[in-house]
Write an enzyme that holds these catalytic residues in place. Sequence first.
Site: not given
Length: 499
Positions: A225, A259
């Site tokens: 991720e 993110c």
Amino acid sequence: MSTAERPLDTVAVSRDELVAVLDRQRKAFVADGPANLATRLNRIDRLLAMVLDNTDAFVDAMAADFGTRSRAASLFTEVVGMIPVIEHTRANVAKWMRPTTMMRAGRLFGLRAEVEVAPLGVVGIIGPWNFPLNLVVLPASAAFAAGNRVMIKMSEVTPRTAELMRTTAPKYFDALELDVTTGGPDVAAAFSTLPFDHLFFTGSPSVGAMVQRAAAQNLVPVTLELGGKNPVVVAPGADVTRSAARIAQARMVNGGQVCVCPDYVFVPDDRVESFVDVAAATWRGMFPAIISNADYCSSVNEANFDRVVSLIDDARANGARVDVIAPPGEALPDRTSRKIAPTIVRGIDDTMRIAAEEVFGPVLTVMGYSHLADVIDHINARPAPLVAYWYGPDGDDFRHFIRNTRSGGVARNDFAAQMIPSAAPFGGVGRSGMGAYHGKAGFDTFSHQRTVVGTDLPFSMTGSAAPPFSRPMRAYADLSLRMARRRTNRRLRASGRNA
């Protein structure tokens, strides 16, 4: 040096100690057999209780690690957001565990086929610093749902949170179920070389590449991720005032250290000035003060503070227009508080670092455009982002944008909207990640689809593949080939694409 900046000693372990923990967990996994439903639910409940019982302590630890991070910010981003995802997982574990029956009619003749969902074994999780609690608990809950044991390596960048997790976990879990490790980059490097049954990593693409290389030595499957420069398109038909306000707010979540934050924005050429004016006004309204503002999140450490400041300085030195939205009388950036004012950068080109590097701070790049095709070309010429944003109506332009770009997810008209459904998979593509979790995607990530087929037929269905080959079997093979060719050619002629 302030208390928040003072180094904190964490307990580091050797690779041999990590191997020993993994060995004990794997032996326990084999000895106990696949965890039943009650055990899986109980582990999920204990994991959630660990967070909820100790929320105040975790919030305080994260505030100390960041320097300034408000209670409300940590509650919303670290704790409240994980609850519906975990509850959704818990509510569906029983259904997801069930084997899938195949070839039901075959049972009448003594042929049974099913696909069982088997746990992998021991899952390793390497956590990030930007959401040091949420982003280890969520994958751990999915791993528990799938019936696995878990080892976690906490981020050394947030040492107080890491140490609290290490000392709190044993109050809720036996180390054979969940083990939490702290320590620096050397421990993380050793952790990534362990022969796990699956390794889950959240962090930067550069570190993710190293983790994948280390895991490859033992053929360990990985879920990565990562992040990326998330593009935003303000459509020609968008409400620019509303769009600019929402995008400006989104950029400031966790001080921009997310993110899925918007990184750069495309705005129609004739509306760039309006967009910038509204974004700046939004930030001024949000932050009448910054240095003393407990809701304004600091850069997590000096290294990240310096990196973001250097991106701004580099852009300015190379000709970009930089607008710093600082409150009157405040000198920002401020190294003592590690706070950087919201900043808009315009006129960038590929000579500037900010054009390629993920900012991970309170900086928004704004670019004008005339044609949507140019925007799509720009995005496609760069690594696929974790999320692509569209502000405007759900019309033909939006659907064209979706079809012709590549990203982990797409959100329209709101920050992180792709994460609103608890059942929706979350993950990147290309340089922004590999694999997915949340909902059933997380359960499947940490499971093995195991096909089980048995036959009580009086003859072998597959024995004909062994020599000697009879004349009828040879004729059958030739007939099957001719029929397949005819079907394929017929379909190609019907589609008009027979090359």
